[in-house]
Scaffold this motif. Structure first.
Motif, PDB file in Angstrom:
ATOM      1  N   LEU A 237       0.834  -1.037   0.034  1.00 48.49           N
ATOM      2  CA  LEU A 237      -0.093   0.045   0.186  1.00 48.49           C
ATOM      3  C   LEU A 237       1.013   1.276  -0.060  1.00 48.49           C
ATOM      4  O   LEU A 237       1.641   1.673   1.090  1.00 48.49           O
ATOM      5  N   GLY A 238       0.965   1.837  -1.042  1.00 51.74           N
ATOM      6  CA  GLY A 238       2.038   2.874  -1.255  1.00 51.74           C
ATOM      7  C   GLY A 238       3.527   2.068  -1.142  1.00 51.74           C
ATOM      8  O   GLY A 238       3.641   1.155  -2.055  1.00 51.74           O
ATOM      9  N   SER A 239       4.257   2.748  -0.309  1.00 51.19           N
ATOM     10  CA  SER A 239       5.550   2.297  -0.379  1.00 51.19           C
ATOM     11  C   SER A 239       5.792   0.988   0.770  1.00 51.19           C
ATOM     12  O   SER A 239       6.712   0.676   1.090  1.00 51.19           O
ATOM     13  N   ASN A 240       4.693   0.923   1.674  1.00 54.72           N
ATOM     14  CA  ASN A 240       4.575  -0.231   2.674  1.00 54.72           C
ATOM     15  C   ASN A 240       3.917  -1.442   2.385  1.00 54.72           C
ATOM     16  O   ASN A 240       2.998  -1.530   1.742  1.00 54.72           O
ATOM     17  N   ILE A 241       4.848  -2.679   2.769  1.00 54.01           N
ATOM     18  CA  ILE A 241       4.258  -3.902   2.704  1.00 54.01           C
ATOM     19  C   ILE A 241       3.058  -4.204   3.726  1.00 54.01           C
ATOM     20  O   ILE A 241       3.257  -3.925   4.618  1.00 54.01           O
ATOM     21  N   ILE A 242       2.053  -4.656   3.294  1.00 56.85           N
ATOM     22  CA  ILE A 242       0.858  -4.962   4.137  1.00 56.85           C
ATOM     23  C   ILE A 242       0.434  -6.415   4.234  1.00 56.85           C
ATOM     24  O   ILE A 242      -0.190  -6.867   5.033  1.00 56.85           O
ATOM     25  N   SER A 243       0.770  -7.152   3.244  1.00 57.89           N
ATOM     26  CA  SER A 243       0.390  -8.331   3.149  1.00 57.89           C
ATOM     27  C   SER A 243       1.352  -9.502   2.355  1.00 57.89           C
ATOM     28  O   SER A 243       2.009  -8.890   1.214  1.00 57.89           O
ATOM     29  N   TRP A 244       1.577 -10.469   2.813  1.00 54.30           N
ATOM     30  CA  TRP A 244       2.418 -11.417   1.949  1.00 54.30           C
ATOM     31  C   TRP A 244       2.070 -12.789   2.178  1.00 54.30           C
ATOM     32  O   TRP A 244       1.612 -13.192   3.165  1.00 54.30           O
ATOM     33  N   SER A 245       2.371 -13.882   1.282  1.00 55.62           N
ATOM     34  CA  SER A 245       2.137 -15.152   1.339  1.00 55.62           C
ATOM     35  C   SER A 245       2.982 -16.106   0.678  1.00 55.62           C
ATOM     36  O   SER A 245       3.491 -15.764  -0.134  1.00 55.62           O
ATOM     37  N   ALA A 246       3.208 -17.028   1.248  1.00 55.16           N
ATOM     38  CA  ALA A 246       4.132 -18.131   0.789  1.00 55.16           C
ATOM     39  C   ALA A 246       3.414 -19.549   1.053  1.00 55.16           C
ATOM     40  O   ALA A 246       3.336 -20.034   2.008  1.00 55.16           O
ATOM     41  N   LYS A 247       2.959 -20.200  -0.100  1.00 61.28           N
ATOM     42  CA  LYS A 247       1.849 -21.296   0.077  1.00 61.28           C
ATOM     43  C   LYS A 247       2.101 -22.210  -1.037  1.00 61.28           C
ATOM     44  O   LYS A 247       2.213 -22.076  -2.228  1.00 61.28           O
ATOM     45  N   LYS A 248       2.088 -23.676  -0.665  1.00 60.49           N
ATOM     46  CA  LYS A 248       2.263 -24.691  -1.716  1.00 60.49           C
ATOM     47  C   LYS A 248       0.910 -24.929  -2.287  1.00 60.49           C
ATOM     48  O   LYS A 248      -0.158 -24.619  -1.873  1.00 60.49           O
ATOM     49  N   GLN A 249       0.929 -25.157  -3.687  1.00 63.13           N
ATOM     50  CA  GLN A 249      -0.300 -25.140  -4.449  1.00 63.13           C
ATOM     51  C   GLN A 249      -0.848 -26.469  -4.293  1.00 63.13           C
ATOM     52  O   GLN A 249      -0.035 -27.530  -3.988  1.00 63.13           O
ATOM     53  N   PRO A 250      -2.020 -26.491  -4.080  1.00 60.67           N
ATOM     54  CA  PRO A 250      -2.900 -27.915  -3.897  1.00 60.67           C
ATOM     55  C   PRO A 250      -2.623 -29.060  -4.856  1.00 60.67           C
ATOM     56  O   PRO A 250      -2.868 -30.242  -4.755  1.00 60.67           O
ATOM     57  N   THR A 251      -2.632 -28.573  -6.113  1.00 60.74           N
ATOM     58  CA  THR A 251      -2.538 -29.462  -7.176  1.00 60.74           C
ATOM     59  C   THR A 251      -1.106 -29.417  -7.922  1.00 60.74           C
ATOM     60  O   THR A 251      -0.465 -28.292  -7.806  1.00 60.74           O
ATOM     61  N   VAL A 252      -0.719 -30.417  -8.741  1.00 61.19           N
ATOM     62  CA  VAL A 252       0.456 -30.075  -9.504  1.00 61.19           C
ATOM     63  C   VAL A 252       0.312 -29.496 -10.806  1.00 61.19           C
ATOM     64  O   VAL A 252      -0.740 -29.998 -11.514  1.00 61.19           O
ATOM     65  N   SER A 253       1.009 -28.474 -11.010  1.00 56.88           N
ATOM     66  CA  SER A 253       0.906 -27.669 -12.448  1.00 56.88           C
ATOM     67  C   SER A 253       1.901 -28.514 -13.478  1.00 56.88           C
ATOM     68  O   SER A 253       2.899 -28.932 -13.095  1.00 56.88           O
ATOM     69  N   ARG A 254       1.231 -28.436 -14.749  1.00 56.64           N
ATOM     70  CA  ARG A 254       1.848 -29.203 -15.550  1.00 56.64           C
ATOM     71  C   ARG A 254       2.843 -28.189 -16.550  1.00 56.64           C
ATOM     72  O   ARG A 254       3.517 -28.870 -17.304  1.00 56.64           O
ATOM     73  N   SER A 255       3.207 -27.028 -16.202  1.00 54.53           N
ATOM     74  CA  SER A 255       3.932 -26.002 -16.732  1.00 54.53           C
ATOM     75  C   SER A 255       4.377 -25.067 -15.930  1.00 54.53           C
ATOM     76  O   SER A 255       3.342 -24.881 -14.911  1.00 54.53           O
ATOM     77  N   SER A 256       5.170 -24.163 -16.246  1.00 53.77           N
ATOM     78  CA  SER A 256       5.671 -22.883 -15.232  1.00 53.77           C
ATOM     79  C   SER A 256       4.352 -21.975 -15.498  1.00 53.77           C
ATOM     80  O   SER A 256       4.257 -21.147 -14.575  1.00 53.77           O
ATOM     81  N   THR A 257       4.129 -21.916 -16.713  1.00 59.85           N
ATOM     82  CA  THR A 257       2.719 -20.730 -17.070  1.00 59.85           C
ATOM     83  C   THR A 257       1.756 -21.099 -16.130  1.00 59.85           C
ATOM     84  O   THR A 257       1.001 -20.340 -15.386  1.00 59.85           O
ATOM     85  N   GLU A 258       1.134 -22.373 -15.808  1.00 60.89           N
ATOM     86  CA  GLU A 258       0.182 -22.769 -15.059  1.00 60.89           C
ATOM     87  C   GLU A 258       0.306 -22.544 -13.835  1.00 60.89           C
ATOM     88  O   GLU A 258      -0.468 -21.856 -13.012  1.00 60.89           O
ATOM     89  N   ALA A 259       1.520 -22.731 -13.287  1.00 66.87           N
ATOM     90  CA  ALA A 259       1.675 -22.514 -11.824  1.00 66.87           C
ATOM     91  C   ALA A 259       2.037 -21.074 -11.635  1.00 66.87           C
ATOM     92  O   ALA A 259       1.516 -20.388 -10.562  1.00 66.87           O
ATOM     93  N   GLU A 260       2.258 -20.128 -12.614  1.00 65.65           N
ATOM     94  CA  GLU A 260       2.356 -18.707 -12.421  1.00 65.65           C
ATOM     95  C   GLU A 260       1.191 -18.146 -12.436  1.00 65.65           C
ATOM     96  O   GLU A 260       0.839 -17.253 -11.515  1.00 65.65           O
ATOM     97  N   TYR A 261       0.328 -18.885 -13.193  1.00 65.72           N
ATOM     98  CA  TYR A 261      -0.937 -18.368 -13.186  1.00 65.72           C
ATOM     99  C   TYR A 261      -1.858 -18.503 -12.121  1.00 65.72           C
ATOM    100  O   TYR A 261      -2.739 -17.875 -11.725  1.00 65.72           O
ATOM    101  N   ARG A 262      -1.655 -19.807 -11.372  1.00 63.60           N
ATOM    102  CA  ARG A 262      -2.446 -19.875 -10.106  1.00 63.60           C
ATOM    103  C   ARG A 262      -1.923 -18.955  -9.071  1.00 63.60           C
ATOM    104  O   ARG A 262      -2.578 -18.564  -8.157  1.00 63.60           O
ATOM    105  N   SER A 263      -0.692 -18.765  -9.195  1.00 60.65           N
ATOM    106  CA  SER A 263       0.056 -17.636  -8.225  1.00 60.65           C
ATOM    107  C   SER A 263      -0.687 -16.502  -8.586  1.00 60.65           C
ATOM    108  O   SER A 263      -0.956 -15.593  -7.389  1.00 60.65           O
ATOM    109  N   LEU A 264      -0.935 -15.913  -9.661  1.00 63.13           N
ATOM    110  CA  LEU A 264      -1.419 -14.827  -9.900  1.00 63.13           C
ATOM    111  C   LEU A 264      -2.901 -14.664  -9.670  1.00 63.13           C
ATOM    112  O   LEU A 264      -3.645 -13.558  -8.925  1.00 63.13           O
ATOM    113  N   ALA A 265      -3.686 -15.902  -9.604  1.00 62.96           N
ATOM    114  CA  ALA A 265      -5.115 -15.822  -8.963  1.00 62.96           C
ATOM    115  C   ALA A 265      -5.049 -15.536  -7.562  1.00 62.96           C
ATOM    116  O   ALA A 265      -5.985 -14.733  -6.965  1.00 62.96           O
ATOM    117  N   HIS A 266      -4.118 -16.359  -6.734  1.00 60.15           N
ATOM    118  CA  HIS A 266      -3.912 -15.918  -5.475  1.00 60.15           C
ATOM    119  C   HIS A 266      -4.069 -14.445  -4.954  1.00 60.15           C
ATOM    120  O   HIS A 266      -4.545 -14.057  -4.259  1.00 60.15           O
TER     121      HIS A 266
END
Length: 400
Positions: A237-266
């Motif tokens: 929010l502006g220059s201040n970090i207010i939220s962060w997450s590091a979480k394993k995805q529940p399913t196996v992604s078949r490509s790096s694009t898919e893995a990246e897209y699931r992260s974008l959805a979160h």
């Protein structure tokens, strides 16, 4: 909000609270539709008051100091309550006001963790994870004190409230609590040695704009056991970090694009929630939130409305993100991997790279106020020059 608008922050404590009290009356958090006050039928007001309640601990702020005092006086007449003055220590987090900024840290809590582990005299190290994996027969044996491992990992999770630089390492340690090995405990000890090197570190919050932006990243098939990817994001929010997450995805992604897209959805879901929260706090965003990603294929997938056989299995995430883009509630931009802040949540890093991203998260040592001077200095810790040898396991307690 308080920093930006220079609002006072008051702390209150209810003397006797009951977790399972019974409410006999209906309580409205917002005015019910159709309600008209007989005493103030045409009431409107520009006074903003925000009350944060955690069980019996309360924070109070707003744009009208006299109204805050009137509210505190009214609460005193109803509850057995202590007024603790300006905010300084809340839920184990120290809040230090320095100039027009706040410095949040959990140094005492971190010291207690090292005491619990018997590692108060261990040798510090500059990063929470090593880039080299140790693979020996002894390393793969089960750790003889699994209860100690689980207990230490559990308390480290709370430390990440002011230490986002620990999030990835602690997330990795959490994944082995059911049956930790000696290698996993060595990972845990490495985290604790890094905590030793940065005991006083915390988050700095400064007055800033109300512009939301997030950085999203993933580590495709990073788990060598089940090949599941990890989603990482951080929100500013502006220059201040207010939220962060590091979480394993529940399913196996078949490509790096898919893995990246699931992260974008979160990350998109988190941004949507924060937008609603800011709206409830009467904060209107003047700019559209921005989501930064270093994967061009994922950005193209978000912009391309055509589905095909290679993307239909992630169609729900696609529709969710595209709906936000089409309604102009979210902007997607590319950022080079070298500037991707969320990279600190995805993998072990070199000392130089880790410290660079750590500074981007505003995780620093506490400022030092010079006597008789309004200027502040930052007490730097030369962690990169500290010895990296391990402390012996014999210093650990025999039981939890």
């Amino acid at each position: 909000m308080a920093l930006h608008y220079h609002w006072p922050l008051k702390q209150l404590d209810i003397s006797n609270a009951f977790l399972h009290g019974t409410l006999d009356e209906e309580v409205y958090m917002t005015q019910p539709p159709g309600f008209v006050s007989s005493s103030s039928p045409h009431h409107t007001s520009t006074t903003i008051t925000v009350l944060l309640v955690y069980v019996d601990d309360i924070l109070l702020t707003g744009n009208n100091p006299s109204h805050l005092q009137a509210l505190i006086h009214q609460m005193h007449s109803t509850f057995a309550m202590k007024e603790l003055g300006d905010l300084s220590y809340f839920l184990g987090i120290s809040i230090q006001a320095v100039g027009d900024s706040y410095f949040l840290s959990q140094s005492k809590y971190a010291s207690d963790i090292l005491l619990k582990a018997g590692m108060t005299s261990c040798k510090p190290c500059p990063t929470p994870m090593s880039m080299k994996l140790v693979d020996t027969p002894a390393a793969n044996l089960l750790f003889h004190q699994p209860q100690l491992y689980r207990s230490l990992v559990g308390v480290l999770q709370y430390l990440t409230l002011t230490r986002p630089d620990l999030s990835f390492a602690v997330n990795q340690a959490c994944q082995y609590m059911h049956a930790p090995t000696n290698a996993h405990f060595a990972l845990l000890k490495r985290i604790l040695r890094f905590v030793q090197s940065s005991l006083s570190h915390g988050l700095t919050f400064r007055p800033s704009s109300f512009e939301l932006q997030a950085f999203s990243d993933s580590n495709w098939a990073s788990d060598t056991v089940d090949r599941k990817s990890t989603s990482r994001y951080c929100v500013f929010l502006g220059s201040n970090i207010i939220s962060w997450s590091a979480k394993k995805q529940p399913t196996v992604s078949r490509s790096s694009t898919e893995a990246e897209y699931r992260s974008l959805a979160h990350a998109t879901a988190e941004l949507s929630w924060l937008q609603m929260l800011l709206h409830d706090l009467s904060l209107s965003l003047v700019t559209t939130p921005i989501l930064w990603c270093d994967n061009l294929s994922a950005i193209a997938l978000a912009s391309n409305p055509v589905f095909h056989t290679r993307s239909k299995h992630i169609e729900v995430d696609c529709h969710f993100i595209r709906d936000k883009i089409a309604s102009k509630k979210l902007l997607f931009y590319y950022i080079p991997s070298t500037e991707q802040i969320a990279d600190v949540f995805t993998k072990p890093l070199s000392v130089a790279r880790f410290h660079y991203l750590q500074s981007k998260l505003l995780v620093t040592s506490p400022p030092i106020r010079l006597q008789g001077d309004d200027k502040t200095l930052s007490a730097s810790h030369s962690a990169s020059r500290l010895p990296a040898s391990d402390c012996s396991a014999s210093s650990l307690p025999a039981s939890d």
